[in-house]
Design an enzyme around this catalytic site. Structure first.
Site, PDB file in Angstrom:
ATOM      1  N   SER A  25       2.688 -19.666  12.669  1.00 49.13           N
ATOM      2  CA  SER A  25       2.127 -18.419  13.124  1.00 49.13           C
ATOM      3  C   SER A  25       0.625 -18.498  13.041  1.00 49.13           C
ATOM      4  O   SER A  25      -0.224 -19.187  12.039  1.00 49.13           O
ATOM      5  CB  SER A  25       2.552 -17.220  11.928  1.00 49.13           C
ATOM      6  OG  SER A  25       1.985 -16.299  12.079  1.00 49.13           O
ATOM      7  N   TYR A  34       4.097 -15.252   2.825  1.00 48.74           N
ATOM      8  CA  TYR A  34       4.442 -15.575   4.398  1.00 48.74           C
ATOM      9  C   TYR A  34       3.226 -16.492   4.918  1.00 48.74           C
ATOM     10  O   TYR A  34       3.538 -17.452   5.558  1.00 48.74           O
ATOM     11  CB  TYR A  34       4.778 -14.353   5.024  1.00 48.74           C
ATOM     12  CG  TYR A  34       5.117 -14.601   6.568  1.00 48.74           C
ATOM     13  CD1 TYR A  34       6.382 -14.952   6.954  1.00 48.74           C
ATOM     14  CD2 TYR A  34       3.988 -14.282   7.625  1.00 48.74           C
ATOM     15  CE1 TYR A  34       6.592 -15.251   8.203  1.00 48.74           C
ATOM     16  CE2 TYR A  34       4.407 -14.511   8.955  1.00 48.74           C
ATOM     17  CZ  TYR A  34       5.589 -15.082   9.324  1.00 48.74           C
ATOM     18  OH  TYR A  34       5.804 -15.405  10.766  1.00 48.74           O
TER      19      TYR A  34
END
Ligand SMILES: NC(=O)c1ccc[n+]([C@@H]2O[C@H](COP(=O)([O-])OP(=O)(O)OC[C@H]3O[C@@H](n4cnc5c(N)ncnc54)[C@H](OP(=O)(O)O)[C@@H]3O)[C@@H](O)[C@H]2O)c1
Length: 263
Positions: free
Chosen positions: A138, A148
């Site tokens: 990401s 995350y």
């Protein structure tokens, strides 16, 4: 006919990979937890493209489920030519509001599953002298925004390192770093994306097309969308202090952090 194994193939980016790879003539192994949904997708793709589609229902956060998928990618009788480590989710709550069990479960999927499947398939592919691994990371990994984004920073760094380790082996590794993409991701995590401008949203099919183009071009890092490519360059040039401040602001807004946080 080459075979691709895609994790998280029931929805979003994983489903887009499955559709595109089937259209390109790949046999498929589809992995996710929802077996009924996987079977429906398998039937549709087999009918539409005449390819062989195998369903492997497994929870990759569970050691037994992960082991079954590791065994499948290591199977020398049924080689997997392309592994797409895509399954993932993000917790909505900030670190200290989450239970430590939930934080650990997320890392098992985002990090341990990617590590173990890359290891098992990397070995099998290197022994055959060909293959490719796409790890879905990401752009969030370039900014400090909780567990995350730390996990995604690991995925990108790990993939870049593995691509160097496998240079000359015939096995390519790509870290795919999408930005905001229309999938089930934000709905599943109940993430607040109301402030994200429309211009920042990507479509899963375009993300996949860019990834496969970059893999074919022997790139190691794939960042779909010009805006996000500029953002990544900026993030690498900006002082860490400034990046931390931006990350803290975005993290607080997206997780509705209740306790005081200092950047
Ligand atoms: N969407 C974005 O804005 C965005 C941006 C950057 C990066 N990403 C990354 O892109 C990847 C795909 O996300 P997405 O946006 O396509 O999300 P999505 O639409 O929510 O799809 C997630 C997929 O992962 C599977 N999955 C979740 N937990 C699993 C588990 N424990 N074991 C096996 N499969 C599991 C889900 O299937 P089941 O529920 O059936 O298991 C589903 O197929 C993720 O790694 C995510 O971090 C997404």
């Amino acid at each position: 006919m080459p075979t691709a194994l895609v994790t998280g193939a029931t929805a979003g980016i994983g489903l887009a990979f499955a559709r595109r790879l089937a259209a390109d003539g790949h046999s498929l192994v589809l992995v996710a937890r929802d077996e009924e949904r996987l079977r429906r997708t398998a039937g549709e793709l087999a009918t539409a493209h005449g390819v062989h589609v195998e369903v492997l229902a497994a929870d990759l956060g569970d050691p037994a489920g992960l082991r079954r998928v590791e065994q499948r990618v290591a199977d020398t009788d049924r080689p997997v030519d392309l592994l797409v480590n895509n399954a993932g989710y993000r917790l909505r709550t900030p670190f200290l509001d989450s239970s430590i069990a939930d934080e650990e479960a997320m890392l098992r999927l985002l990090v341990v599953a990617v590590l173990r499947l890359s290891h098992a398939s990397g070995r099998a592919m290197a022994a055959r002298g060909e293959g490719a691994i796409i790890n879905v990371s990401s752009v969030g990994g370039f900014v400090s925004m909780g567990t995350y984004s730390a996990a995604k920073a690991w995925v990108t760094n790990f993939s870049e390192g593995l691509s160097g380790e496998l240079a000359g082996s015939g096995v390519r590794v790509l870290a795919l770093c999408p930005g905001y993409t229309h999938t089930e991701f934000h709905q599943r995590g109940a993430l607040d994306v109301s402030a994200v401008p429309a211009a920042l949203w990507l479509e899963a099919d375009a993300v996949v097309a860019r990834a496969l183009q970059d893999l074919a071009g022997d790139r190691v890092l794939s960042v779909p969308g010009l805006t996000y490519r500029l953002l990544v360059v900026t993030a690498r040039l900006m002082p860490r202090r400034a990046m931390r401040a931006i990350g803290a602001r975005v993290y607080r807004r997206s997780t509705r952090q209740s306790y005081a946080g200092r950047s």
